[in-house]
Design a protein around this motif. Sequence first.
Motif, PDB file in Angstrom:
ATOM      1  N   SER A  64      52.863  43.420  37.321  1.00 28.53           N
ATOM      2  CA  SER A  64      52.136  42.266  36.812  1.00 28.53           C
ATOM      3  C   SER A  64      50.716  42.320  37.338  1.00 28.53           C
ATOM      4  CB  SER A  64      52.807  40.953  37.243  1.00 28.53           C
ATOM      5  OG  SER A  64      52.733  40.802  38.645  1.00 28.53           O
ATOM      6  N   ILE A  65      49.780  41.679  36.622  1.00 21.52           N
ATOM      7  CA  ILE A  65      48.388  41.615  37.057  1.00 21.52           C
ATOM      8  C   ILE A  65      47.775  40.346  36.508  1.00 21.52           C
ATOM      9  CG2 ILE A  65      47.544  42.967  35.082  1.00 21.52           C
ATOM     10  CD1 ILE A  65      45.447  44.145  37.062  1.00 21.52           C
ATOM     11  N   ASP A  66      46.883  39.770  37.292  1.00 23.02           N
ATOM     12  CA  ASP A  66      46.205  38.547  36.863  1.00 23.02           C
ATOM     13  C   ASP A  66      44.845  38.873  36.248  1.00 23.02           C
ATOM     14  OD1 ASP A  66      46.063  35.545  36.906  1.00 23.02           O
ATOM     15  OD2 ASP A  66      44.248  36.031  38.048  1.00 23.02           O
ATOM     16  N   THR A  67      44.005  39.621  36.982  1.00 24.98           N
ATOM     17  CA  THR A  67      42.653  39.929  36.533  1.00 24.98           C
ATOM     18  C   THR A  67      42.332  41.389  36.811  1.00 24.98           C
ATOM     19  OG1 THR A  67      41.921  37.666  36.991  1.00 24.98           O
ATOM     20  CG2 THR A  67      40.215  39.342  36.785  1.00 24.98           C
ATOM     21  N   GLY A  68      41.719  42.073  35.852  1.00 22.68           N
ATOM     22  CA  GLY A  68      41.309  43.461  36.041  1.00 22.68           C
ATOM     23  C   GLY A  68      42.034  44.399  35.095  1.00 22.68           C
ATOM     24  N   ASP A  69      42.071  45.673  35.474  1.00 25.07           N
ATOM     25  CA  ASP A  69      42.741  46.693  34.671  1.00 25.07           C
ATOM     26  C   ASP A  69      44.147  46.930  35.212  1.00 25.07           C
ATOM     27  OD1 ASP A  69      40.478  46.945  33.185  1.00 25.07           O
ATOM     28  OD2 ASP A  69      39.793  48.802  34.121  1.00 25.07           O
ATOM     29  N   ARG A  70      45.111  46.965  34.336  1.00 27.31           N
ATOM     30  CA  ARG A  70      46.514  47.158  34.726  1.00 27.31           C
ATOM     31  C   ARG A  70      46.821  48.646  34.820  1.00 27.31           C
ATOM     32  NH1 ARG A  70      51.159  47.902  31.476  1.00 27.31           N
ATOM     33  NH2 ARG A  70      53.092  47.401  32.571  1.00 27.31           N
ATOM     34  N   GLY A  79      42.978  47.889  29.972  1.00 28.86           N
ATOM     35  CA  GLY A  79      42.091  46.776  30.289  1.00 28.86           C
ATOM     36  C   GLY A  79      41.718  45.989  29.051  1.00 28.86           C
ATOM     37  N   ALA A  80      41.044  44.900  29.347  1.00 27.54           N
ATOM     38  CA  ALA A  80      41.010  44.287  30.672  1.00 27.54           C
ATOM     39  C   ALA A  80      41.841  43.000  30.617  1.00 27.54           C
ATOM     40  CB  ALA A  80      39.579  43.950  31.081  1.00 27.54           C
ATOM     41  N   TYR A  81      42.395  42.605  31.779  1.00 23.71           N
ATOM     42  CA  TYR A  81      43.220  41.408  31.848  1.00 23.71           C
ATOM     43  C   TYR A  81      42.428  40.273  32.501  1.00 23.71           C
ATOM     44  CZ  TYR A  81      47.420  43.920  30.447  1.00 23.71           C
ATOM     45  OH  TYR A  81      48.352  44.640  29.731  1.00 23.71           O
ATOM     46  N   VAL A  82      42.541  39.095  31.919  1.00 29.45           N
ATOM     47  CA  VAL A  82      41.936  37.889  32.456  1.00 29.45           C
ATOM     48  C   VAL A  82      43.003  36.803  32.453  1.00 29.45           C
ATOM     49  CG1 VAL A  82      40.141  36.151  32.210  1.00 29.45           C
ATOM     50  CG2 VAL A  82      39.654  38.535  31.616  1.00 29.45           C
ATOM     51  N   ALA A  90      46.327  37.748  30.779  1.00 31.78           N
ATOM     52  CA  ALA A  90      46.355  38.143  29.372  1.00 31.78           C
ATOM     53  C   ALA A  90      45.336  39.252  29.125  1.00 31.78           C
ATOM     54  CB  ALA A  90      46.067  36.956  28.470  1.00 31.78           C
ATOM     55  N   ARG A  91      45.719  40.223  28.298  1.00 33.60           N
ATOM     56  CA  ARG A  91      44.821  41.323  27.996  1.00 33.60           C
ATOM     57  C   ARG A  91      43.770  40.862  26.988  1.00 33.60           C
ATOM     58  NH1 ARG A  91      46.487  47.445  25.925  1.00 33.60           N
ATOM     59  NH2 ARG A  91      44.468  48.420  26.439  1.00 33.60           N
ATOM     60  N   SER A  92      42.483  41.048  27.356  1.00 32.71           N
ATOM     61  CA  SER A  92      41.402  40.546  26.511  1.00 32.71           C
ATOM     62  C   SER A  92      40.680  41.651  25.754  1.00 32.71           C
ATOM     63  CB  SER A  92      40.384  39.776  27.365  1.00 32.71           C
ATOM     64  OG  SER A  92      39.815  40.627  28.358  1.00 32.71           O
ATOM     65  N   ASN A  93      40.731  42.894  26.239  1.00 35.38           N
ATOM     66  CA  ASN A  93      40.048  44.014  25.588  1.00 35.38           C
ATOM     67  C   ASN A  93      41.031  45.152  25.358  1.00 35.38           C
ATOM     68  OD1 ASN A  93      37.596  42.640  25.760  1.00 35.38           O
ATOM     69  ND2 ASN A  93      37.131  43.522  27.766  1.00 35.38           N
ATOM     70  N   ARG A 132      34.378  36.547  38.137  1.00 34.38           N
ATOM     71  CA  ARG A 132      35.815  36.711  37.944  1.00 34.38           C
ATOM     72  C   ARG A 132      36.574  36.214  39.164  1.00 34.38           C
ATOM     73  NH1 ARG A 132      36.832  42.691  35.182  1.00 34.38           N
ATOM     74  NH2 ARG A 132      36.102  42.146  33.088  1.00 34.38           N
ATOM     75  N   GLY A 133      37.668  35.528  38.910  1.00 32.22           N
ATOM     76  CA  GLY A 133      38.511  35.072  40.005  1.00 32.22           C
ATOM     77  C   GLY A 133      39.217  36.237  40.682  1.00 32.22           C
TER      78      GLY A 133
END
Length: 314
Positions: free
Chosen positions: A265-271, A45-48, A51-54, A234-235
């Motif tokens: 693939s993932i858009d938002t959240g934890d992968r 995590g986390a993805y926004v 893209a991974r932000s954390n 979050r979207g």
Amino acid sequence: MTLHSWLYATLVHSAVNDVFPGDYIALPAGASSATLYHFHRKQEGAYVSGARSNGYTIDSDYLVLRVNHVLQVGSLRVAPLLVTGAARGAVDGVWPANKQRDAGGMLDTRFGVTLWPIADAAKRRWLGLTAMLIAPTGEYDGSELINPGENRWREVVMAGWVQGIAQQWTLELIGEAAWYGQNDAFAGSNTFDQRPSQALTGYLRRDVGAGHSLYVGGQLNWGGASELNGQPWRGGTRNRRLFLGGVWRVSPQWLLNGRLARDLSIDTGDRMHTEMALRVIRLFFNLKWRVCAELAEPGARVYASITRSGALQA
């Protein structure tokens, strides 16, 4: 980074109700099953917005028990079910210094029922409809960022279609829609709301003989946009997941199912980087009446007589 960027770190963007091959194949009326699951998951995590932000990872283990019993109600087979379990997770990497890095305890309890308008074993064709209520009974500490429970009610409806193809192939498609109650103790005294989410899961499996089978599957998830204290946060997510696994019939009454999963693939959240799942199924049959049934749990085409002793005679 704000504190809000860390919230709901354990929220896995996948179907609320995890479905395996064979879940929508109806057992004969009077039969029961007890299923024990173990999941080991590694999430990133986390993805926004893709893209991974954390830079953190969460390693977690789940132990889950599901029990159900099949009834004949008029022309329909109906199966009430109960799901309970426990989980423990630990965080590695970047994380707020004042927040715990591990959590464990009981999960939220699930109550549900499945009915089959179509249960045609001769044509290897089933249609099952499920309604489920998830109660906020799990361990939850509103001051922390990771918790086994979610402190909110959830309602889920599902529809599963199973169709045999030729002699050795089976196609399974399961759709899900989920609705979420409000969590009014989110990271303190914040309120968290989430819009409905949807999922579509599919499996294609091949019978390899002796009641064993191999399968490949996939899952699409979308929706679930969230609000924090009444403001957009979050979207909704949109992710794709791949499944690979196999089923082994140890005996007519015992089955093992092993599955590997990974988010493509993932858009938002934890992968979901890796998931390893093992489930053990114990079947119990009606001991009072002698019936003949095709037990079509993944890959199996066992025609059996169920006797008073509970033994199956192929």
